[in-house]
Design a protein around this motif. Structure first.
Motif: not given
Length: 396
Positions: A265-285
């Motif tokens: 995206x070019x600015x933070x506001x565009x994230x609201x119209x791009x909900x499918x990507x990117x994904x966020x994940x958290x990892x652990x041992x």
């Protein structure tokens, strides 16, 4: 006042992996929806029952989760070396838009079966008994998926004994090969797989602080964060995250600033119209936990733990495309995913998710200083739930 009758459109309701969606043949859509644009989006929104301020999608085919608010359009391929073209639309639940920015790895498992049953595949490519190997062009991201679909007596075999955590009943196995799954990155470093050119970055989120992150474009653009840095163990189930508005807001901030850093995206506001990507994940041992079904997952059963969010909520299992990202990142030394799995060289990884475990493989190599992945492999299952026509009120 007379009101026009509803449109009656041939459609199939299918499960693919841990997702469900409404499948269409391109040729069966109304003429104005056979091309990308507002008419197509409006039709699919109405099919699924969005936007719904109640968040239930009662007046449509959706089931009010990211895993079930999905549509697929399939057609005979225009490419000589592919069997079918596949386009995926992630329908927002409470907002009037369809996100076309990425693929659905789970529903990819159903595309081959749908195409065969819908007469879109050359009969010469379908054995009477055995496995049909189909080359699918994933039009959202411009990549090839090879699907291996079981066939019996000339028809798709849907029943079987393959079990997939997150799906209640067994079915026939569908093996998928995601060829060259890394997208061409647009971020500051422009690396083919890592948008910044780094396997780990420092990502500053205003109001939250600095986090180490692996940002990768394989399968689907994904931002990986260490669970411990967020105050989590990696054993969390949906309720722990989805019932915490503060946590969801934090993950959305990470997603938005990560998307900006990745050049999506070019600015933070565009994230609201791009909900499918990117994904966020958290990892652990690895650690032991009880899956959402009550199934015990032992630390020795997995190489690492992963929890991922989709459309603003923790996923009940794992998105197929995110699994490709996990497998790819695990194969590359030094990523947060690889380190959580113990480090070193890996060609496959088994990870724990809220519904159980999943194994995914990837073939990675370092070429001229850049990591390349030729393919990622995993197995899913799929079956038809209902077929016939979907009805949609006409607008205009």
């Amino acid at each position: 006042m007379l009101h026009p009758p509803q449109l009656k459109i041939p459609a199939t309701y299918m499960r693919g992996g841990t997702s469900k969606g409404v499948f269409f043949r391109l040729q069966d859509l109304p003429a104005n929806a056979q091309q990308p644009g507002p008419a197509r989006d409006a039709l699919l929104l109405r099919v699924i029952g969005s936007p719904d301020p109640y968040g239930k999608q009662i007046d449509g085919m959706g089931a009010a989760t990211s895993s079930t608010s999905k549509t697929v359009i399939v057609s005979t391929s225009t490419r000589p070396d592919h069997d079918v073209d596949y386009l995926f639309g992630q329908v927002s639940i409470d907002s009037p838009f369809v996100d076309w920015s990425g693929n659905c790895g789970n529903l990819s498992a159903a595309v081959g079966a749908f195409a065969i049953s819908g007469g879109m595949v050359d009969p010469a490519h379908i054995p009477q008994d055995g496995v049909a190997t189909l080359r699918i062009w994933q039009a959202n991201i411009g990549k090839t998926i090879i699907a291996h679909v079981a066939v019996a007596a000339g028809a798709v075999q849907e029943t079987g004994d393959f079990e997939l955590d997150g799906v209640t009943f067994p079915a026939a196995e569908v093996q998928l090969e995601f060829m060259d799954p890394a997208a061409e990155a647009e971020g500051e470093g422009g690396g083919a797989m890592f948008p910044t050119g780094n396997v780990v970055d420092k990502l500053e989120i205003p109001g939250l602080g600095m986090f180490r992150a692996t940002m990768i474009t394989a399968g689907i653009p994904t931002i990986f964060i260490d669970a411990a840095s967020l105050g989590y163990t990696g054993t969390e189930l949906q309720e722990a995250i989805n019932g915490d508005p503060k946590a969801l807001a934090a993950f959305e901030a990470i997603r938005a600033y990560g998307a900006l850093r990745m050049g999506l995206i070019r600015n933070i506001d565009e994230a609201a119209k791009r909900q499918h990507t990117p994904k966020v994940a958290f990892v652990a041992p690895p650690a032991s936990y009880l899956a959402s079904s009550g199934k015990a997952v032992a630390a020795g059963d997995v190489d690492l733990l992963v929890r991922a969010l989709s459309m603003g909520k923790l996923h009940h299992a794992m998105m197929g495309t995110a699994a490709v990202a996990i497998g790819t990142a695990a194969a590359i030394p030094g990523t947060l995913v690889n380190l959580a799995a113990g480090g070193g060289d890996r060609t496959a990884v088994r990870f724990g998710h809220p519904s159980g475990t999943l194994r995914v493989g990837a073939e990675a190599e370092l070429v001229d200083g850049e990591w390349r992945v030729s393919k990622a492999i995993m197995s899913r299952s799929a079956r038809v739930l209902m077929e016939g026509w979907v009805r949609v009120p006409q607008t205009g």
